[in-house]
Design a protein around this motif. Structure first.
Motif, PDB file in Angstrom:
ATOM      1  N   CYS A   1       1.314  13.769   0.848  1.00  0.00           N
ATOM      2  CA  CYS A   1       0.946  12.348   0.879  1.00  0.00           C
ATOM      3  C   CYS A   1       1.547  11.613   2.079  1.00  0.00           C
ATOM      4  N   TYR A   2       2.650  12.133   2.619  1.00  0.00           N
ATOM      5  CA  TYR A   2       3.328  11.461   3.733  1.00  0.00           C
ATOM      6  C   TYR A   2       2.391  11.163   4.909  1.00  0.00           C
ATOM      7  N   PRO A   3       1.545  12.102   5.358  1.00  0.00           N
ATOM      8  CA  PRO A   3       0.671  11.771   6.494  1.00  0.00           C
ATOM      9  C   PRO A   3      -0.393  10.729   6.174  1.00  0.00           C
TER      10      PRO A   3
ATOM     11  N   LEU B   1      12.414   6.837  -1.216  1.00  0.00           N
ATOM     12  CA  LEU B   1      13.139   6.927   0.050  1.00  0.00           C
ATOM     13  C   LEU B   1      12.213   7.347   1.189  1.00  0.00           C
ATOM     14  N   GLN B   2      11.363   8.324   0.925  1.00  0.00           N
ATOM     15  CA  GLN B   2      10.453   8.767   1.985  1.00  0.00           C
ATOM     16  C   GLN B   2       9.428   7.687   2.295  1.00  0.00           C
ATOM     17  N   GLY B   3       8.972   6.968   1.257  1.00  0.00           N
ATOM     18  CA  GLY B   3       8.015   5.898   1.487  1.00  0.00           C
ATOM     19  C   GLY B   3       8.588   4.786   2.346  1.00  0.00           C
ATOM     20  N   ILE B   4       9.824   4.359   2.043  1.00  0.00           N
ATOM     21  CA  ILE B   4      10.450   3.298   2.837  1.00  0.00           C
ATOM     22  C   ILE B   4      10.723   3.779   4.251  1.00  0.00           C
ATOM     23  N   THR B   5      11.150   5.029   4.374  1.00  0.00           N
ATOM     24  CA  THR B   5      11.408   5.593   5.703  1.00  0.00           C
ATOM     25  C   THR B   5      10.158   5.547   6.576  1.00  0.00           C
ATOM     26  N   VAL B   6       9.042   6.023   6.039  1.00  0.00           N
ATOM     27  CA  VAL B   6       7.809   6.042   6.824  1.00  0.00           C
ATOM     28  C   VAL B   6       7.311   4.623   7.084  1.00  0.00           C
ATOM     29  N   TRP B   7       7.500   3.731   6.122  1.00  0.00           N
ATOM     30  CA  TRP B   7       7.109   2.330   6.339  1.00  0.00           C
ATOM     31  C   TRP B   7       7.881   1.737   7.521  1.00  0.00           C
ATOM     32  N   LEU B   8       9.160   2.053   7.645  1.00  0.00           N
ATOM     33  CA  LEU B   8       9.944   1.584   8.791  1.00  0.00           C
ATOM     34  C   LEU B   8       9.415   2.193  10.087  1.00  0.00           C
ATOM     35  N   TRP B   9       9.079   3.465  10.048  1.00  0.00           N
ATOM     36  CA  TRP B   9       8.533   4.109  11.245  1.00  0.00           C
ATOM     37  C   TRP B   9       7.216   3.467  11.666  1.00  0.00           C
ATOM     38  N   CYS B  10       6.510   2.865  10.715  1.00  0.00           N
ATOM     39  CA  CYS B  10       5.186   2.292  10.994  1.00  0.00           C
ATOM     40  C   CYS B  10       5.244   0.924  11.654  1.00  0.00           C
ATOM     41  N   ALA B  11       6.422   0.353  11.834  1.00  0.00           N
ATOM     42  CA  ALA B  11       6.504  -0.975  12.455  1.00  0.00           C
ATOM     43  C   ALA B  11       5.815  -1.018  13.818  1.00  0.00           C
TER      44      ALA B  11
ATOM     45  N   GLY C   1       0.816  -1.207   0.000  1.00  0.00           N
ATOM     46  CA  GLY C   1       0.000   0.000   0.000  1.00  0.00           C
ATOM     47  C   GLY C   1       0.850   1.258   0.000  1.00  0.00           C
ATOM     48  N   VAL C   2       1.959   1.214   0.749  1.00  0.00           N
ATOM     49  CA  VAL C   2       2.880   2.354   0.772  1.00  0.00           C
ATOM     50  C   VAL C   2       3.433   2.599  -0.624  1.00  0.00           C
ATOM     51  N   LEU C   3       3.819   1.534  -1.318  1.00  0.00           N
ATOM     52  CA  LEU C   3       4.373   1.678  -2.668  1.00  0.00           C
ATOM     53  C   LEU C   3       3.362   2.303  -3.618  1.00  0.00           C
ATOM     54  N   LEU C   4       2.100   1.919  -3.510  1.00  0.00           N
ATOM     55  CA  LEU C   4       1.076   2.502  -4.375  1.00  0.00           C
ATOM     56  C   LEU C   4       0.932   4.006  -4.126  1.00  0.00           C
ATOM     57  N   ILE C   5       0.958   4.406  -2.853  1.00  0.00           N
ATOM     58  CA  ILE C   5       0.863   5.834  -2.532  1.00  0.00           C
ATOM     59  C   ILE C   5       2.078   6.583  -3.078  1.00  0.00           C
ATOM     60  N   VAL C   6       3.245   5.987  -2.930  1.00  0.00           N
ATOM     61  CA  VAL C   6       4.479   6.619  -3.403  1.00  0.00           C
ATOM     62  C   VAL C   6       4.437   6.819  -4.919  1.00  0.00           C
ATOM     63  N   LEU C   7       4.024   5.790  -5.650  1.00  0.00           N
ATOM     64  CA  LEU C   7       3.975   5.902  -7.111  1.00  0.00           C
ATOM     65  C   LEU C   7       2.934   6.929  -7.547  1.00  0.00           C
TER      66      LEU C   7
ATOM     67  N   VAL D   1      -6.357  12.182  13.635  1.00  0.00           N
ATOM     68  CA  VAL D   1      -6.197  13.601  13.986  1.00  0.00           C
ATOM     69  C   VAL D   1      -4.853  14.109  13.483  1.00  0.00           C
ATOM     70  N   TRP D   2      -3.797  13.346  13.740  1.00  0.00           N
ATOM     71  CA  TRP D   2      -2.455  13.730  13.275  1.00  0.00           C
ATOM     72  C   TRP D   2      -2.428  13.859  11.756  1.00  0.00           C
ATOM     73  N   SER D   3      -2.985  12.874  11.069  1.00  0.00           N
ATOM     74  CA  SER D   3      -2.922  12.847   9.611  1.00  0.00           C
ATOM     75  C   SER D   3      -3.692  14.002   8.987  1.00  0.00           C
ATOM     76  N   VAL D   4      -4.925  14.220   9.421  1.00  0.00           N
ATOM     77  CA  VAL D   4      -5.753  15.270   8.826  1.00  0.00           C
ATOM     78  C   VAL D   4      -5.133  16.642   9.068  1.00  0.00           C
ATOM     79  N   ARG D   5      -4.640  16.879  10.281  1.00  0.00           N
ATOM     80  CA  ARG D   5      -4.030  18.180  10.575  1.00  0.00           C
ATOM     81  C   ARG D   5      -2.811  18.423   9.698  1.00  0.00           C
ATOM     82  N   LEU D   6      -1.956  17.415   9.557  1.00  0.00           N
ATOM     83  CA  LEU D   6      -0.720  17.600   8.802  1.00  0.00           C
ATOM     84  C   LEU D   6      -0.990  17.727   7.308  1.00  0.00           C
ATOM     85  N   ILE D   7      -1.962  16.972   6.802  1.00  0.00           N
ATOM     86  CA  ILE D   7      -2.310  17.112   5.386  1.00  0.00           C
ATOM     87  C   ILE D   7      -2.824  18.521   5.103  1.00  0.00           C
ATOM     88  N   ALA D   8      -3.702  19.029   5.970  1.00  0.00           N
ATOM     89  CA  ALA D   8      -4.235  20.375   5.776  1.00  0.00           C
ATOM     90  C   ALA D   8      -3.126  21.421   5.825  1.00  0.00           C
TER      91      ALA D   8
END
Length: 301
Positions: free
Chosen positions: A73-75, A149-159, A49-55, A106-113
């Motif tokens: 897209c990061y949030p 790079l950003q996609g893989i980074t955030v995927w690691l943070w999501c563990a 799913g992360v890869l699809l968002i990144v592409l 809450v975190w995601s919506v605020r940061l996207i906005a």
């Protein structure tokens, strides 16, 4: 790396990141316990799913000539990871998990906005600089340098997030409340820093000055510290999993990235280049990322 544009802004750890998903995938079949295997399997699955968002972000950025859309897209990536994991598990969330999901949204919506308002008008630095520097080659190099790079980074943070959502038993309330407390501390710090910065920039008498009051007196990057604390909260939630402690690399990597590897260092270079002596004086009296130890010039005051 062969074929890289000359002078491309890659670092050695950039080339290590793409290897990690392959290493995790190769190790999963040899793990002794099903609880650990199941969580790692779902973490790997969420990477799709992360890869699809990144592409999609790369295609969007290339089409409008603004790769700052990846910051928008990061949030959405952690939300997509959580959604993929919940869908794959097919189990209704317990109360502790529901609390985690509310905080995540809450975190995601605020940061996207926030990033939408900052990034959609024109391509920001350093993306605009890299576009000019690498010309026609940038359309392909940007896929690696910015998006993958950003996609893989955030995927690691999501563990930790994945392990929290795949805990065999409901998340205990003490763990959930502790995680919510850490998240709230980070949210309030980032929210306060952003509001103080916005008020400073809108004031009529701040031209040429530096914001060094409020939470900006504690550290030079309170917004990044607040962001790191919110990512640390997912690790606290992950402690409900019998192997959740293994995901400690997530918040450690987040803090290192935010404070010392990418986010803060880029801001430091920009401010040193544009503010000179004023920035040097601010650095001499204010810690970079953590509020201790205090510089000697202020510790005696």
């Amino acid at each position: 790396m062969a074929g890289d544009p000359e002078g491309a802004p890659g670092r050695s750890w950039h080339y290590v990141l793409p290897v990690i998903p392959l290493a995790v995938g190769a190790a999963v079949p040899f793990l002794p316990t099903s609880a650990l295997r199941d969580s790692l399997d779902l973490w790997l699955l969420s990477g799709g799913g992360v890869l699809l968002i990144v592409l999609a972000a790369w295609a969007w950025g290339a089409a409008i000539r603004n790769h700052g859309v990846m910051d928008i897209c990061y949030p959405a990536i952690p939300v997509a990871v959580a959604g993929a994991v919940l869908w794959a598990r097919g189990r209704s969330p317990d109360a502790g998990t529901a609390l985690l999901l509310i905080l995540l949204l809450v975190w995601s919506v605020r940061l996207i906005a926030q990033t939408w308002g900052h990034n959609m008008g024109a391509e920001r630095q350093p993306y605009a600089h890299w576009r000019r520097r690498f010309g026609r080659r940038w359309i392909w190099w940007s896929l690696f340098q910015i998006h993958l790079l950003q996609g893989i980074t955030v995927w690691l943070w999501c563990a930790p997030l994945v392990f929290a959502l795949t805990a065999p038993e409901p998340i205990p309330w003490p763990v959930a409340l502790a995680g919510a407390g850490v998240w709230l501390a980070g949210f309030l710090l980032q929210w306060t820093a952003d509001r103080q910065l916005a008020a400073f920039k809108s004031a009529a008498d701040t031209r040429g000055r530096l914001l060094d009051t409020g939470v900006w007196r504690w550290v030079r990057h309170p917004n990044y510290l607040g962001e790191t604390l919110m990512w640390c909260a997912w690790f606290v939630f992950a402690l409900a999993h019998p192997y959740g402690a293994l995901t400690a690399f997530g918040p450690l990597f987040t803090g290192w990235f935010m404070g010392y590897a990418s986010a803060a260092p880029f801001k430091e270079m920009h401010m040193a280049r544009t503010r000179g002596e004023a920035w040097a004086a601010y650095c001499a009296r204010t810690p970079r990322f953590l509020p201790w130890p205090r510089p000697r010039s202020t510790s005696r005051q």
